[in-house]
Design a protein around this motif. Structure first.
Motif, PDB file in Angstrom:
ATOM      1  N   TYR A 154      -2.105   2.968  -7.807  1.00 25.64           N
ATOM      2  CA  TYR A 154      -2.564   4.108  -7.077  1.00 25.64           C
ATOM      3  C   TYR A 154      -1.897   4.588  -5.942  1.00 25.64           C
ATOM      4  CZ  TYR A 154      -5.989   7.685  -5.710  1.00 25.64           C
ATOM      5  OH  TYR A 154      -6.739   8.618  -5.230  1.00 25.64           O
ATOM      6  N   PHE A 155      -1.410   3.607  -5.262  1.00 28.29           N
ATOM      7  CA  PHE A 155      -0.883   3.820  -3.874  1.00 28.29           C
ATOM      8  C   PHE A 155       0.518   4.132  -3.807  1.00 28.29           C
ATOM      9  CE2 PHE A 155       0.715  -0.391  -4.403  1.00 28.29           C
ATOM     10  CZ  PHE A 155       1.690  -0.590  -3.626  1.00 28.29           C
ATOM     11  N   GLN A 156       1.198   3.759  -5.068  1.00 34.80           N
ATOM     12  CA  GLN A 156       2.577   4.244  -5.279  1.00 34.80           C
ATOM     13  C   GLN A 156       2.517   5.654  -5.606  1.00 34.80           C
ATOM     14  OE1 GLN A 156       1.349   1.074  -6.307  1.00 34.80           O
ATOM     15  NE2 GLN A 156       3.193  -0.444  -6.348  1.00 34.80           N
ATOM     16  N   GLN A 157       1.600   6.026  -6.466  1.00 36.48           N
ATOM     17  CA  GLN A 157       1.582   7.384  -6.985  1.00 36.48           C
ATOM     18  C   GLN A 157       1.341   8.420  -5.626  1.00 36.48           C
ATOM     19  OE1 GLN A 157       0.219   9.290 -10.814  1.00 36.48           O
ATOM     20  NE2 GLN A 157      -1.358   7.797 -10.274  1.00 36.48           N
ATOM     21  N   GLN A 158       0.676   7.881  -4.721  1.00 39.00           N
ATOM     22  CA  GLN A 158       0.498   8.736  -3.468  1.00 39.00           C
ATOM     23  C   GLN A 158       1.652   8.711  -2.600  1.00 39.00           C
ATOM     24  OE1 GLN A 158      -2.671  10.456  -4.067  1.00 39.00           O
ATOM     25  NE2 GLN A 158      -2.859   9.044  -5.598  1.00 39.00           N
ATOM     26  N   THR A 159       2.608   8.105  -2.922  1.00 35.73           N
ATOM     27  CA  THR A 159       3.896   7.922  -1.923  1.00 35.73           C
ATOM     28  C   THR A 159       5.200   8.156  -2.751  1.00 35.73           C
ATOM     29  OG1 THR A 159       3.777   5.549  -2.074  1.00 35.73           O
ATOM     30  CG2 THR A 159       2.698   6.437  -0.170  1.00 35.73           C
ATOM     31  N   ASN A 160       4.960   8.487  -3.984  1.00 37.13           N
ATOM     32  CA  ASN A 160       6.289   8.735  -4.674  1.00 37.13           C
ATOM     33  C   ASN A 160       7.143   7.594  -4.899  1.00 37.13           C
ATOM     34  OD1 ASN A 160       6.083  11.837  -3.131  1.00 37.13           O
ATOM     35  ND2 ASN A 160       6.304  11.931  -5.338  1.00 37.13           N
ATOM     36  N   TRP A 161       6.162   6.468  -4.908  1.00 35.39           N
ATOM     37  CA  TRP A 161       6.802   5.111  -5.152  1.00 35.39           C
ATOM     38  C   TRP A 161       7.761   4.553  -3.993  1.00 35.39           C
ATOM     39  CZ3 TRP A 161       5.278   2.160  -9.909  1.00 35.39           C
ATOM     40  CH2 TRP A 161       4.554   2.880 -10.492  1.00 35.39           C
ATOM     41  N   SER A 162       7.650   5.134  -3.010  1.00 34.37           N
ATOM     42  CA  SER A 162       8.463   5.024  -2.036  1.00 34.37           C
ATOM     43  C   SER A 162       8.061   3.719  -0.863  1.00 34.37           C
ATOM     44  CB  SER A 162       8.818   6.113  -0.948  1.00 34.37           C
ATOM     45  OG  SER A 162       9.508   5.799   0.293  1.00 34.37           O
ATOM     46  N   GLY A 163       8.631   2.560  -1.250  1.00 39.29           N
ATOM     47  CA  GLY A 163       8.309   1.547  -0.204  1.00 39.29           C
ATOM     48  C   GLY A 163       8.384   1.647   1.323  1.00 39.29           C
ATOM     49  N   THR A 164       9.223   2.506   1.523  1.00 37.71           N
ATOM     50  CA  THR A 164       9.765   2.771   3.014  1.00 37.71           C
ATOM     51  C   THR A 164       8.703   3.423   3.422  1.00 37.71           C
ATOM     52  OG1 THR A 164      11.971   2.799   2.623  1.00 37.71           O
ATOM     53  CG2 THR A 164      11.188   4.010   4.634  1.00 37.71           C
ATOM     54  N   ARG A 165       8.154   4.670   2.662  1.00 37.62           N
ATOM     55  CA  ARG A 165       6.840   5.467   2.988  1.00 37.62           C
ATOM     56  C   ARG A 165       5.459   4.574   3.233  1.00 37.62           C
ATOM     57  NH1 ARG A 165       4.703   8.967   6.458  1.00 37.62           N
ATOM     58  NH2 ARG A 165       3.142  10.136   5.511  1.00 37.62           N
ATOM     59  N   GLN A 166       5.484   3.678   2.309  1.00 40.98           N
ATOM     60  CA  GLN A 166       4.256   2.894   2.551  1.00 40.98           C
ATOM     61  C   GLN A 166       4.385   1.772   3.634  1.00 40.98           C
ATOM     62  OE1 GLN A 166       4.852   0.849  -1.279  1.00 40.98           O
ATOM     63  NE2 GLN A 166       4.653   2.641  -2.329  1.00 40.98           N
ATOM     64  N   PHE A 167       5.272   1.524   3.859  1.00 45.26           N
ATOM     65  CA  PHE A 167       5.753   0.667   5.007  1.00 45.26           C
ATOM     66  C   PHE A 167       5.433   1.362   6.255  1.00 45.26           C
ATOM     67  CE2 PHE A 167       8.508  -1.249   8.314  1.00 45.26           C
ATOM     68  CZ  PHE A 167       8.010  -2.645   8.536  1.00 45.26           C
ATOM     69  N   GLU A 168       5.813   2.459   6.357  1.00 41.60           N
ATOM     70  CA  GLU A 168       5.712   3.444   7.586  1.00 41.60           C
ATOM     71  C   GLU A 168       4.264   3.645   7.823  1.00 41.60           C
ATOM     72  OE1 GLU A 168       7.535   6.863   6.608  1.00 41.60           O
ATOM     73  OE2 GLU A 168       9.738   6.208   7.292  1.00 41.60           O
ATOM     74  N   LEU A 169       3.407   3.989   6.735  1.00 44.95           N
ATOM     75  CA  LEU A 169       1.848   4.120   6.835  1.00 44.95           C
ATOM     76  C   LEU A 169       1.075   3.106   7.480  1.00 44.95           C
ATOM     77  CD1 LEU A 169       1.498   6.328   3.529  1.00 44.95           C
ATOM     78  CD2 LEU A 169       1.229   7.231   5.987  1.00 44.95           C
ATOM     79  N   LEU A 170       1.404   1.711   6.825  1.00 51.40           N
ATOM     80  CA  LEU A 170       0.886   0.340   7.068  1.00 51.40           C
ATOM     81  C   LEU A 170       1.051   0.007   8.382  1.00 51.40           C
ATOM     82  CD1 LEU A 170       0.473  -0.902   3.487  1.00 51.40           C
ATOM     83  CD2 LEU A 170      -1.208   0.251   4.669  1.00 51.40           C
TER      84      LEU A 170
END
Length: 299
Positions: free
Chosen positions: A177-193
C-alpha cells in the motif's frame, strides 16, 4: 550458488520446506506487521469450519493474472500444495548455480513471461528485461504452474485447491500500500519517514502533514508493510536499501521521527477495519493435466 541474488534465492529454497515441515508463517524479515498473525489469517486456518489451508497476498504479475507472493506464506505442516510448490522450484536448481534462464526451464517454458501492469500498480516502468525479472521471480512462476495443474497420477487438483482452500488478500492493499502511495519511490518513503514528527523546532507544514498522513494511512489501511530489495535494478530506489546502507542504517527508528512513530503504532495500535480477501476462481487460462514434475509437451 553464485550471482547477485544469492540471498534472495537461498531464502526461496528455504521457506517452503520450513513451512511444510513445521507449519506456521514464513514472513520476510523486512516486513512490518500492523495486525497480528492471528487476525490476518491464522484464526481462519485453524478454524475447522473454514476451507482455508494456505494464506498470503496476491498481486498481478501479468495483466489479469494474480500470483501469490512468497514473502508471506502461512500454512499448517505437511500442506500438499506447499510440498509440490517447493518440488517444482527445487527442480529448477538441478545442475545450475544461479537463476539465469529459469523462465526457459522445461517446467516453466509454457508460461508467458511475468509482465506486471505498471500503470495499474501506480509503478514506474521497471528497469529490467522481463526475462531476467521472470528468472528472479521464478518461484512465482512455479506457483502459477501448480495452481493450473491437475496431476492424474495422484488426483491433485491445483485449480480446485487454489479456488477453494487459499485465503488470499490483495497485496496492493495489504502489503504494498505504501509503495503505491509514493509511486514506488524508496527515496520518497525515506524522506517522509525520516522527517521529524515531534520535538523542538518542528513545524507542522505541508511536508509534516504529508508524512503524518502517510503513516496514519499505513497504520489504518494495510495489514503489513513489505520492504523489498529487488529485483535488482528494477526501480531507481528501495527504502530497504537506504535503511540497510552504512550511511542511513540508524534512521529507521530515530526518536521523534515518523519512522519511530510507525514502529510505535505497529506495536500499540489496533485496526478496526475488516480485511477483504480476493475471490479466487478457476483459472481462465489452459489447465495442465500432467505430473507435477512432468514438462508440458509444446511440440
Amino acid at each position: 550458488m553464485d550471482g547477485p541474488t544469492v540471498g534472495a534465492h537461498s531464502g526461496d529454497l528455504v521457506r517452503l520446506p520450513l513451512v511444510w515441515k513445521y507449519g506456521g508463517v514464513w514472513m520476510d524479515v523486512g516486513t512490518f506487521l500492523f495486525r497480528t498473525i492471528d487476525d490476518i489469517c491464522w484464526k481462519q486456518i485453524e478454524d475447522q469450519d473454514t476451507p482455508y489451508e494456505i494464506a498470503g497476498f496476491v498481486i498481478e504479475m501479468r495483466p489479469g493474472v494474480d500470483c501469490m507472493l512468497n514473502g508471506f506464506v502461512a500454512a499448517k505442516r505437511h500442506n500438499p500444495f506447499i510440498k509440490r510448490w517447493h518440488d517444482i522450484y527445487l527442480a529448477l536448481w538441478e545442475g545450475v548455480t544461479n537463476a539465469h534462464g529459469f523462465h526457459k526451464h522445461p517446467l516453466l517454458r509454457h508460461l508467458p513471461l511475468l509482465n506486471p501492469p505498471v500503470e495499474k500498480l501506480n509503478c514506474p516502468d521497471l528497469n529490467v528485461m522481463m526475462e531476467s525479472f521472470s528468472d528472479y521471480l521464478a518461484a512465482f512462476l512455479c506457483f502459477e504452474r501448480l495452481r493450473k495443474l491437475i496431476d492424474p497420477t495422484d488426483g491433485f487438483n491445483g485449480p480446485e485447491y487454489y479456488s477453494n482452500h487459499m485465503l488470499l488478500f490483495p497485496a496492493l492493499q495489504e502489503t504494498y500500500y505504501f509503495q503505491q502511495q509514493t509511486n514506488w519511490s524508496g527515496t520518497r518513503q525515506f524522506e517522509l519517514l525520516t522527517a521529524k514528527r515531534t520535538g523542538e523546532g518542528v513545524v507542522k507544514d505541508e511536508k509534516w502533514q504529508a508524512a503524518e498522513d502517510f503513516v496514519i494511512d499505513a497504520l489504518t489501511n494495510t495489514a503489513t508493510m513489505k520492504l523489498s530489495h529487488g529485483a535488482p535494478g528494477a526501480l531507481d530506489s528501495f527504502l530497504a536499501d537506504l535503511w540497510d546502507s552504512k550511511k542511513h542504517q540508524e534512521k529507521d527508528n530515530i526518536e521523534g521521527t515518523f519512522a519511530a512513530y510507525l514502529r510505535y503504532g505497529s506495536v500499540y495500535f489496533e485496526q478496526t477495519r475488516d480485511m477483504v480477501p480476493v475471490k479466487m476462481s478457476w483459472p481462465s487460462e489452459e489447465v495442465l493435466t500432467c505430473g507435477v514434475l512432468e514438462p508440458k509437451n509444446i511440440s
